[in-house]
Design an enzyme around this catalytic site. Structure first.
Site, PDB file in Angstrom:
ATOM      1  N   TYR A 291       0.849  -1.197   0.000  1.00 46.63           N
ATOM      2  CA  TYR A 291       0.000   0.000   0.000  1.00 46.63           C
ATOM      3  C   TYR A 291       0.880   1.242   0.000  1.00 46.63           C
ATOM      4  O   TYR A 291       1.836   1.343   0.779  1.00 46.63           O
ATOM      5  CB  TYR A 291      -0.883   0.008   1.261  1.00 46.63           C
ATOM      6  CG  TYR A 291      -1.676   1.284   1.431  1.00 46.63           C
ATOM      7  CD1 TYR A 291      -2.986   1.373   0.970  1.00 46.63           C
ATOM      8  CD2 TYR A 291      -1.108   2.405   2.041  1.00 46.63           C
ATOM      9  CE1 TYR A 291      -3.718   2.548   1.111  1.00 46.63           C
ATOM     10  CE2 TYR A 291      -1.839   3.591   2.185  1.00 46.63           C
ATOM     11  CZ  TYR A 291      -3.133   3.644   1.721  1.00 46.63           C
ATOM     12  OH  TYR A 291      -3.852   4.803   1.850  1.00 46.63           O
TER      13      TYR A 291
ATOM     14  N   GLU B 202      -3.514   7.333  -4.005  1.00 47.50           N
ATOM     15  CA  GLU B 202      -3.454   6.060  -3.287  1.00 47.50           C
ATOM     16  C   GLU B 202      -3.251   4.922  -4.283  1.00 47.50           C
ATOM     17  O   GLU B 202      -3.967   4.844  -5.283  1.00 47.50           O
ATOM     18  CB  GLU B 202      -4.753   5.851  -2.497  1.00 47.50           C
ATOM     19  CG  GLU B 202      -4.736   4.600  -1.641  1.00 47.50           C
ATOM     20  CD  GLU B 202      -6.044   4.413  -0.871  1.00 47.50           C
ATOM     21  OE1 GLU B 202      -6.032   4.529   0.363  1.00 47.50           O
ATOM     22  OE2 GLU B 202      -7.072   4.148  -1.516  1.00 47.50           O
TER      23      GLU B 202
END
Ligand code: GDP
Ligand code: MN
Length: 384
Positions: free
Chosen positions: A107, A195
């Site tokens: 991530y 993101e």
């Protein structure tokens, strides 16, 4: 304002971030052609601006282009519902992308840390799941790296952070430039969030953005006019989408007292007063400065699209906005729309007298102060 995944990936790719190949389409036949280009091994992904697409059934892997095409056909026009978006969103297009083999999912994100007044890069080796979940269950698995506004990030700092995040060392050589590219993309695209989840590590040692979410500052749209049309897709609410088409600042709040005012501050005060009087505001709506009758009418019409409305409060403090123009707009709206709910208007400032005179012979209730207006509309709406 959120961009679609395919737009986010194109944007990041232009800054040098590696992304899987693919194209967006609305057409199942074209989906088959795109899938064929990748030998049928693709992932078909609904392009809806909501979280949790995968769990909502909007992401599926295929090894056969006909099956990918069939799934495209099934998805287009379908409403996807997720925990993050219980009302759901209709799929208008899909991304048919090269399906990569994934060994590990990481991530990465860049956002603004307001308390530090700095950008922060968030890094975790627990990719694939929602970051909120990771934050709750394994807070130690998220490493935060602040970006010095004057100096930016050095390779050394990034390497330290990704080591602390326990990203496998084989991936470091590619992740360092990827993080630099994300920060550059953030600054140069007026982003408020970037993101990558998952940031995929493949068995053959490639690091790719398998999913991407970029949100840009809506006030910077004039610098990025190619995303103007996405603004409507980003509105999760149908009335908000219509407001965006009309260029009206409107936010749905879920209550039943409609509110129209001029100036964001005055509208927020009106929300507070209505709440204090025991009412539930249905919306925020700022008509803007110098509103003409036509615009006021358009605003009234918009607020009344909400079927829950039990009463309408119009709170105008005339400066550039003239009270008589507002009154004309309200009267025109009432004459053309079949308004069944009580309407309370408080008009103050420039041409207030003329405005109130126009409203005097109408069913609209007047009020001398904002507090009185709020109490009146709540009482009339709830039949107290
Ligand atoms: P989201 O649910 O909206 O976040 O959609 P994602 O694009 O992140 O997809 C959800 C999940 O599908 C990812 O976490 C991956 O596990 C999987 N996935 C997506 N694309 C690929 C791919 O190209 N290859 C493989 N093997 N899995 C993928
Ligand atoms: Mn994702």
């Amino acid at each position: 304002m959120k961009l679609h995944e395919y737009q986010s990936k194109d944007l990041l790719a232009s800054f040098g971030v590696a992304v899987p190949g693919g194209r967006v389409t609305k057409d199942p036949a074209e989906a088959k052609l795109i899938a064929d280009e990748f030998g049928g091994k693709v992932v078909v992904k609904a392009q809806v601006l909501m979280g949790g697409r995968g769990k909502a059934g909007g992401v599926k892997l295929f090894t056969d282009s006909q099956a990918a095409s069939d799934f495209t056909k099934e998805l287009i026009g379908k409403r996807l519902i997720s925990i993050q978006n219980p009302d759901g969103m209709i799929v208008e297009q899909v991304l048919v992308a090269e399906q990569i083999d994934i060994a590990e999912e990481f991530y990465l994100s860049v956002l603004l840390d307001r308390s530090e007044q700095k950008l922060v890069v968030m890094i975790s080796k627990e990719g694939g799941m929602e970051i909120e979940e990771v934050a709750e269950e394994h807070p130690e698995a998220i490493v935060r790296l602040h970006v010095d506004p004057a100096w930016g990030l050095s390779d050394y700092e990034i390497r330290n952070a990704i080591t602390a995040a326990k990203i496998p060392s084989q991936a470091h050589r590619q992740m360092v430039p990827m993080i630099k590219a994300l920060v550059k993309a953030y600054l140069e695209s007026d982003a408020d969030l970037i993101e990558i989840n998952p940031c995929a590590w493949t068995p053959d040692g490639r690091l790719l953005a398998a999913d991407a979410k970029v949100s840009i500052d809506e006030n910077a749209l004039y610098r990025l006019p190619q995303y103007e049309a996405t603004k409507e897709d980003a509105a999760e609410d149908e009335i908000e989408a219509e407001a965006s088409r009309r260029g009206i600042a409107y936010v749905r709040l879920g209550g039943d007292i409609g509110i129209i005012g001029n100036g964001a501050g005055l509208v927020m005060c009106s929300l507070d007063e209505v709440t204090k009087a025991g009412g539930k505001p249905a919306n925020f709506l700022d008509v803007g400065g110098g509103a003409q009758a036509e615009r006021v009418k358009s605003c009234v019409e918009l607020v009344l699209m909400d079927q829950n409305i039990k009463g309408l409060l119009i709170n105008i403090f005339g400066g550039i906005t003239r009270g008589d123009e507002v009154a004309k707009g309200i009267l025109e709206a009432l004459a053309t729309l079949d308004v069944k709910v009580p309407v309370v208007a408080r008009v103050e400032g420039t041409a207030a007298k003329e405005g109130l005179a126009l409203l005097a012979s109408s069913p609209i209730l007047g009020a001398a102060t904002m507090q009185e207006a709020a109490e009146k509309v709540v009482a009339a709406a709830y039949g107290k």
